[in-house]
Write a protein that holds these residues in place. Structure first.
Motif, PDB file in Angstrom:
ATOM      1  N   VAL A 154       0.846  -1.194   0.000  1.00 42.77           N
ATOM      2  CA  VAL A 154       0.000   0.000   0.000  1.00 42.77           C
ATOM      3  C   VAL A 154       0.883   1.245   0.000  1.00 42.77           C
ATOM      4  O   VAL A 154       0.622   2.202  -0.736  1.00 42.77           O
ATOM      5  CB  VAL A 154      -0.964  -0.008   1.208  1.00 42.77           C
ATOM      6  CG1 VAL A 154      -1.589   1.370   1.434  1.00 42.77           C
ATOM      7  CG2 VAL A 154      -2.051  -1.056   1.008  1.00 42.77           C
ATOM      8  N   GLY A 155       1.942   1.220   0.794  1.00 46.46           N
ATOM      9  CA  GLY A 155       2.863   2.349   0.831  1.00 46.46           C
ATOM     10  C   GLY A 155       3.534   2.598  -0.508  1.00 46.46           C
ATOM     11  O   GLY A 155       3.672   3.745  -0.938  1.00 46.46           O
ATOM     12  N   LEU A 156       3.924   1.525  -1.178  1.00 42.67           N
ATOM     13  CA  LEU A 156       4.553   1.679  -2.496  1.00 42.67           C
ATOM     14  C   LEU A 156       3.571   2.248  -3.510  1.00 42.67           C
ATOM     15  O   LEU A 156       3.917   3.126  -4.300  1.00 42.67           O
ATOM     16  CB  LEU A 156       5.108   0.332  -2.972  1.00 42.67           C
ATOM     17  CG  LEU A 156       6.298  -0.202  -2.175  1.00 42.67           C
ATOM     18  CD1 LEU A 156       6.637  -1.629  -2.600  1.00 42.67           C
ATOM     19  CD2 LEU A 156       7.503   0.706  -2.329  1.00 42.67           C
ATOM     20  N   ALA A 157       2.329   1.754  -3.493  1.00 41.76           N
ATOM     21  CA  ALA A 157       1.304   2.276  -4.411  1.00 41.76           C
ATOM     22  C   ALA A 157       0.998   3.734  -4.079  1.00 41.76           C
ATOM     23  O   ALA A 157       0.847   4.569  -4.978  1.00 41.76           O
ATOM     24  CB  ALA A 157       0.042   1.428  -4.327  1.00 41.76           C
ATOM     25  N   ASN A 158       0.914   4.029  -2.793  1.00 39.96           N
ATOM     26  CA  ASN A 158       0.657   5.395  -2.349  1.00 39.96           C
ATOM     27  C   ASN A 158       1.737   6.342  -2.880  1.00 39.96           C
ATOM     28  O   ASN A 158       1.434   7.433  -3.354  1.00 39.96           O
ATOM     29  CB  ASN A 158       0.609   5.424  -0.818  1.00 39.96           C
ATOM     30  CG  ASN A 158       0.033   6.689  -0.266  1.00 39.96           C
ATOM     31  OD1 ASN A 158      -1.070   7.069  -0.617  1.00 39.96           O
ATOM     32  ND2 ASN A 158       0.776   7.336   0.614  1.00 39.96           N
TER      33      ASN A 158
END
Length: 165
Positions: A114-118
């Protein structure tokens, strides 16, 4: 057809990119994962196409707008698109953690993904990736830089507090 323009804001110049009638990019200068300029299409300076976006951003930074009503189109993997759509659900002036967002997406062990996509969010500010914080509530990475993230969060909290009274 892709077009772009640059407008000024309190967080510095913002490059707006449209594909057809939808906003597909909003990039800050020196933003991590900012695509090369040549991918933004032809310059549209002076073109009224960007006027509604510029007006809504101006109203946002004036503290008069808390929800954007602009057509956006995401270009990313299906998972990235799910994350970016989930970002649109985070209320103005509030934050959620990466872990909470992962659980809401039905992927409780995917907070890192999720952090990478964010971090790859192509439409910053309007798709509020700045509202996602670390597990302890601390500021973690932000593609536009932690100073900008802090500014946006403090600004939204101040506006939200002022409008409650």
């Amino acid at each position: 057809m892709r077009t772009h323009t640059t407008i000024e804001s309190p967080v510095g110049p913002l490059t707006l990119v449209m594909t057809g009638n939808a906003l597909t990019g909003l990039y800050m200068n020196a933003q991590r994962h900012r695509p090369p300029e040549e991918t933004f299409g032809v310059p549209a300076d002076g073109d009224a196409t960007f006027t509604p976006i510029a007006e809504q951003l101006s109203a946002y930074f004036a503290g008069e707008l808390t929800t954007f009503t602009l057509p956006v189109a995401f270009q990313g993997t299906p998972f990235q698109q799910r994350v970016w759509n989930a970002l649109l659900e985070i209320p103005y002036g509030e934050t959620v953690t990466y872990g909470t967002l992962a659980r809401e997406l039905g992927k409780p062990s995917a907070s890192r993904a999720v952090g990478l996509a964010n971090g790859r969010n192509p439409i910053s500010i309007i798709v509020p990736c700045h509202r996602v914080v670390g597990s302890t509530g601390g500021l973690t990475g932000y593609g536009g830089g932690l100073d900008r993230k802090r500014y946006l969060l403090d600004f939204e909290k101040r506006v939200k507090t002022e409008t409650l009274f």
